[in-house]
Design a protein around this motif. Sequence first.
Motif, PDB file in Angstrom:
ATOM      1  N   GLY A  99       1.357   0.606  -7.254  1.00 37.30           N
ATOM      2  CA  GLY A  99       2.113  -0.568  -6.843  1.00 37.30           C
ATOM      3  C   GLY A  99       2.639  -1.379  -8.009  1.00 37.30           C
ATOM      4  O   GLY A  99       3.403  -2.316  -7.805  1.00 37.30           O
TER       5      GLY A  99
ATOM      6  N   ARG B  45       6.093  -0.640   2.387  1.00 33.85           N
ATOM      7  CA  ARG B  45       4.694  -0.215   2.206  1.00 33.85           C
ATOM      8  C   ARG B  45       3.853  -0.580   3.419  1.00 33.85           C
ATOM      9  O   ARG B  45       2.920   0.115   3.769  1.00 33.85           O
ATOM     10  N   ARG B 140       0.720   7.502  -3.384  1.00 32.78           N
ATOM     11  CA  ARG B 140       1.477   6.738  -2.392  1.00 32.78           C
ATOM     12  C   ARG B 140       1.487   7.444  -1.038  1.00 32.78           C
ATOM     13  O   ARG B 140       1.373   6.819   0.009  1.00 32.78           O
ATOM     14  N   LEU B 159      -1.762  -2.906  -4.122  1.00 28.79           N
ATOM     15  CA  LEU B 159      -0.365  -2.638  -4.467  1.00 28.79           C
ATOM     16  C   LEU B 159       0.430  -3.928  -4.645  1.00 28.79           C
ATOM     17  O   LEU B 159       1.165  -4.073  -5.617  1.00 28.79           O
ATOM     18  N   GLU B 160       0.261  -4.871  -3.720  1.00 33.28           N
ATOM     19  CA  GLU B 160       1.037  -6.109  -3.816  1.00 33.28           C
ATOM     20  C   GLU B 160       0.331  -7.187  -4.635  1.00 33.28           C
ATOM     21  O   GLU B 160       0.904  -8.224  -4.931  1.00 33.28           O
TER      22      GLU B 160
END
Lengths: 125, 201
Positions: A99, B45, B140, B159-160
């Motif tokens: 990410g 996502r 992913r 991820l974020e």
Amino acid sequence: MDCAEFETKVASFLYDLLPESEKLRASAHLDACPRCRGILGTLHTMTCKVVLDLLADFLEGELPVEEALSLRRHLEVCRECVDYLESYQATIQLARKAGAAGVEAPAPVPEALIRAVLAWRKKEG
Amino acid sequence: MTASDPESALASESDLVRRLRAGEEAACDELVRSHGPRMLQAARRILGGDEDAEDAVQEAFFQGFRGLGEFAGTCRIGTWLHRIAINCALMRLRARRRRPEASIEELLPTFTADGHQARPVRWESPAAASESDEVRGIVRRRIGELPESYRTVIVLRDLEGLDTEETARLLDITPNAVKVRLHRARQALKTLLDPDLGSVH
């Protein structure tokens, strides 16, 4: 054998990894020392299953001191749990890198979306 | 001064906000082009499919413009829009007709009766695993295979880059539930990656 030495060997003792002579010395110490019997008891409940359950809290430093110590002692003698710990930590890094900005540059926004937002903005004032 | 200078970046940002509030169309265009990509990436996502994610981002911009008067400037406008986009994507996810979620259980570690790992796996070089593009692509994909409520937590946290509190608020669960779910999600992701990165022994 004194308490300090027993503590360094308690995991090997529990999993029967000590040479015979040391095993006898450790047993003799255990018979005489309730405190070290307690340590052995705690470690006995720290199975691989418990270790894997507690891994997140362990890595975050959120486990009570005694439990963390017991988990560390388990890791000293359990290659399989060390393998698990290493791949678990790698998984966290992999997810973060998947990410991370700069690794996967986000694709531009479709023109249709931009037009829709601009049109809405104009209408709404 | 360069564009990456934090002070000049902030100055140009407050200028952008001023032009947006004045209803300048070019400012609106600039905002969508500069912040839209990251918002769309986050929405994809969370939601998977392209069309849904685009709708979520569109909705996020509508909400953003409506709320512009309340934007206090205590965080960057990009951060603010990013949170709104995540929230819109999560709302869409909740609104979808719920299919029964796949169980996480079969992706969690299993144990023998005496508490040992039933299927221990060793990764050959865990530290080097993340260095290749190929591996990142695999990761992913595997994240996409996680059951929805676990995928969401790993996407928001890892991820974020949101923290536990913020993730809890957005998902409307307790911080402790976030921690438990994240741990299981990571365990499940490890299991899914085992065939790619590990060897059974």
